[in-house]
Scaffold this motif. Structure first.
Motif, short mmCIF file in Angstrom:
data_model
loop_
_atom_site.label_atom_id
_atom_site.label_comp_id
_atom_site.label_asym_id
_atom_site.label_seq_id
_atom_site.Cartn_x
_atom_site.Cartn_y
_atom_site.Cartn_z
N LEU A 42 0.85 -1.18 0.00
CA LEU A 42 0.00 0.00 0.00
C LEU A 42 0.89 1.24 0.00
O LEU A 42 1.70 1.44 0.91
CB LEU A 42 -0.90 -0.01 1.24
CG LEU A 42 -1.86 1.16 1.43
CD1 LEU A 42 -2.91 1.18 0.32
CD2 LEU A 42 -2.52 1.08 2.80
N THR A 44 1.73 5.00 0.67
CA THR A 44 1.26 6.06 1.56
C THR A 44 2.18 7.26 1.39
O THR A 44 3.27 7.16 0.81
CB THR A 44 1.27 5.63 3.04
OG1 THR A 44 2.60 5.73 3.56
CG2 THR A 44 0.76 4.20 3.22
N ARG A 182 -3.85 7.96 3.47
CA ARG A 182 -4.76 6.82 3.26
C ARG A 182 -5.75 6.73 4.41
O ARG A 182 -5.47 7.18 5.53
CB ARG A 182 -3.99 5.49 3.17
CG ARG A 182 -2.83 5.43 2.21
CD ARG A 182 -3.16 5.86 0.79
NE ARG A 182 -4.16 5.11 0.10
CZ ARG A 182 -3.92 4.34 -0.97
NH1 ARG A 182 -2.68 4.19 -1.43
NH2 ARG A 182 -4.91 3.73 -1.62
N ARG A 183 -6.90 6.12 4.14
CA ARG A 183 -7.90 5.85 5.17
C ARG A 183 -8.04 4.34 5.30
O ARG A 183 -8.83 3.71 4.58
CB ARG A 183 -9.24 6.49 4.80
CG ARG A 183 -9.25 8.01 4.93
CD ARG A 183 -10.66 8.57 4.70
NE ARG A 183 -11.63 8.01 5.66
CZ ARG A 183 -11.83 8.48 6.89
NH1 ARG A 183 -11.12 9.51 7.34
NH2 ARG A 183 -12.75 7.92 7.67
N LEU A 184 -7.27 3.76 6.20
CA LEU A 184 -7.27 2.32 6.42
C LEU A 184 -7.74 2.06 7.85
O LEU A 184 -7.04 2.40 8.81
CB LEU A 184 -5.87 1.74 6.19
CG LEU A 184 -5.79 0.21 6.19
CD1 LEU A 184 -6.51 -0.37 4.97
CD2 LEU A 184 -4.33 -0.25 6.20
N LEU A 201 -10.07 -0.32 3.52
CA LEU A 201 -9.57 0.87 2.82
C LEU A 201 -10.78 1.70 2.40
O LEU A 201 -11.45 1.40 1.42
CB LEU A 201 -8.73 0.46 1.61
CG LEU A 201 -7.94 1.56 0.91
CD1 LEU A 201 -6.95 2.23 1.86
CD2 LEU A 201 -7.22 1.01 -0.32
N GLU A 203 -11.80 4.16 0.73
CA GLU A 203 -11.56 5.05 -0.40
C GLU A 203 -12.34 4.52 -1.60
O GLU A 203 -12.59 3.31 -1.71
CB GLU A 203 -10.07 5.11 -0.73
CG GLU A 203 -9.20 5.59 0.43
CD GLU A 203 -7.71 5.40 0.19
OE1 GLU A 203 -6.93 5.59 1.13
OE2 GLU A 203 -7.33 5.07 -0.95
#
Length: 369
Positions: A42, A44, A182-184, A201, A203
């Motif tokens: 991922l 970032t 990121r929005r995890l 995730l 998104e």
């Protein structure tokens, strides 16, 4: 312990770009029909982050480093490692990644506790624990004998996962991980292990698929196989020294099947656009897959009630259950896993008040009520 499969999925390339700064890398699991773990990368704003790392083996390490290179990333660049659960096909290479890159390692506290206890126990304690556990489940002496020999001969640490890396950070369920850009979000999904997490995730899907984001599902939700759900392993469990039915029901290992079914429902409600699991391949239709898995375990429980019309030990129960091959063809280690799965299902029936331990039985037997 990994999910059970009859043959690995090998048709897809070793590295897949999923779009939106997400890739998967196939990392081999030596001598295992699953074939590989999908390590996810991922991107970032702070640098690349890995979700799981794969098995600790030179071939696996080479595959991981080569795969990251295909993604334009060197291991030295890795900023962090997020572990879905502590099993060696997921957490095995974490220490080496951290050694090379200085990356932090994050894990849910329930699995971090397992890691700490595992590291603190000498190998002979583990061999003795497994031998006592299997004996209490009704395993024959010839099955237990190799474990007792390993204990008494002072074997070195040959079991996988006995020296797992200690994590640097915890994972708090329901909260966003500290990954800039990121929005995890961590979703606690116990069952396969007590601290298993899926990672949502939050998104928009890069291909615009219907649903809410993407889910890194670890071993919790897989497209074509059912993850192993057995009693949680713990060498500090008092059933090692007291294998009586009452002790086994007080065990801290809880109700993994119940935990797993509850966790499946939680994931199904998320309705992600796509699931990126740790084995096999990415897939859509998470709610439908959740329903299939719930139905599978409900059928399993119903079938066990039929078998438990007569008192049976967990070993004898496992012998009668349906597996992906006849019992006579199941190797030693896999039989131990099968017995643990049988015990977990019996534990669920006991919790539901549909089965009970037979008073005074040794080894313990269970019967439907």
């Amino acid at each position: 312990m990994a999910p059970q499969a009859t043959e690995p999925q090998v048709s897809e390339p070793p590295v897949i770009e999923h779009g939106g700064g997400v890739w998967s890398v196939k990392v081999p699991i030596p001598d295992n029909p699953l074939g590989f773990t999908l390590v996810h990368l991922l991107a970032t704003d702070a640098g690349p982050v890995l979700i799981d790392t794969g098995w600790d083996d030179p071939t696996s390490w080479s595959a991981l480093t080569a795969g990251l290179g295909t993604c334009g990333v060197a291991v030295e660049d890795v900023h962090g490692v997020v572990i879905t659960h502590h099993h060696p096909d997921h957490h095995g290479l974490s220490a080496k990644v951290r050694e090379v890159s200085g990356a932090w390692i994050a894990m849910h506290e329930a699995d971090a506790s397992v890691v700490r206890r595992t590291r603190s126990q000498p190998p002979e304690r583990w061999y003795g624990y497994m031998a006592a556990k299997l004996t209490a489940a009704g395993a024959p002496a010839e099955h237990v004998a190799p474990l007792l020999r390993a204990r008494d001969e002072g074997r070195p640490r040959r079991l996988p996962g006995l020296d797992p890396a200690l994590p640097d950070r915890g994972i708090t369920p329901g909260e966003l991980l500290d990954l800039p850009g990121r929005r995890l979000r961590a979703i606690w999904t116990p069952g396969h292990t007590p601290g298993h997490v899926c990672l949502h995730l939050e998104e928009e899907h890069p291909a615009g698929l219907r649903g809410f984001g993407r889910l890194f599902s670890g071993d919790h939700l897989l497209p074509g196989i059912t993850p192993h759900i057995g009693l949680y392993e713990d060498p500090d469990d008092d059933t090692v020294t007291d294998p009586s039915p009452s002790s086994r029901l007080r065990s801290t290992r809880g109700d993994p099947i119940g935990h797993y079914l509850d966790s499946l429902k939680r994931v199904g409600r998320l309705d992600p656009a796509e699931v990126l699991p740790a084995h096999q391949h990415a897939f859509t239709g998470a709610p439908a897959r959740v329903r299939e898995l719930i139905a599978h375990h409900e059928e399993r429980l119903t079938g066990l009630l039929t078998l438990l019309t007569e008192p049976l030990t967990p070993w004898r129960l496992a012998e009668r259950m349906a597996w992906n091959r006849p019992w006579d063809e199941i190797p030693h280690g896999s039989r131990s896993i099968a017995v643990s799965e049988a015990e977990a299902h019996v534990r669920r029936l006991v919790k539901l008040g549909r089965a009970e331990a037979v008073a005074g039985s040794d080894p313990v037997t269970y019967v439907a009520v």
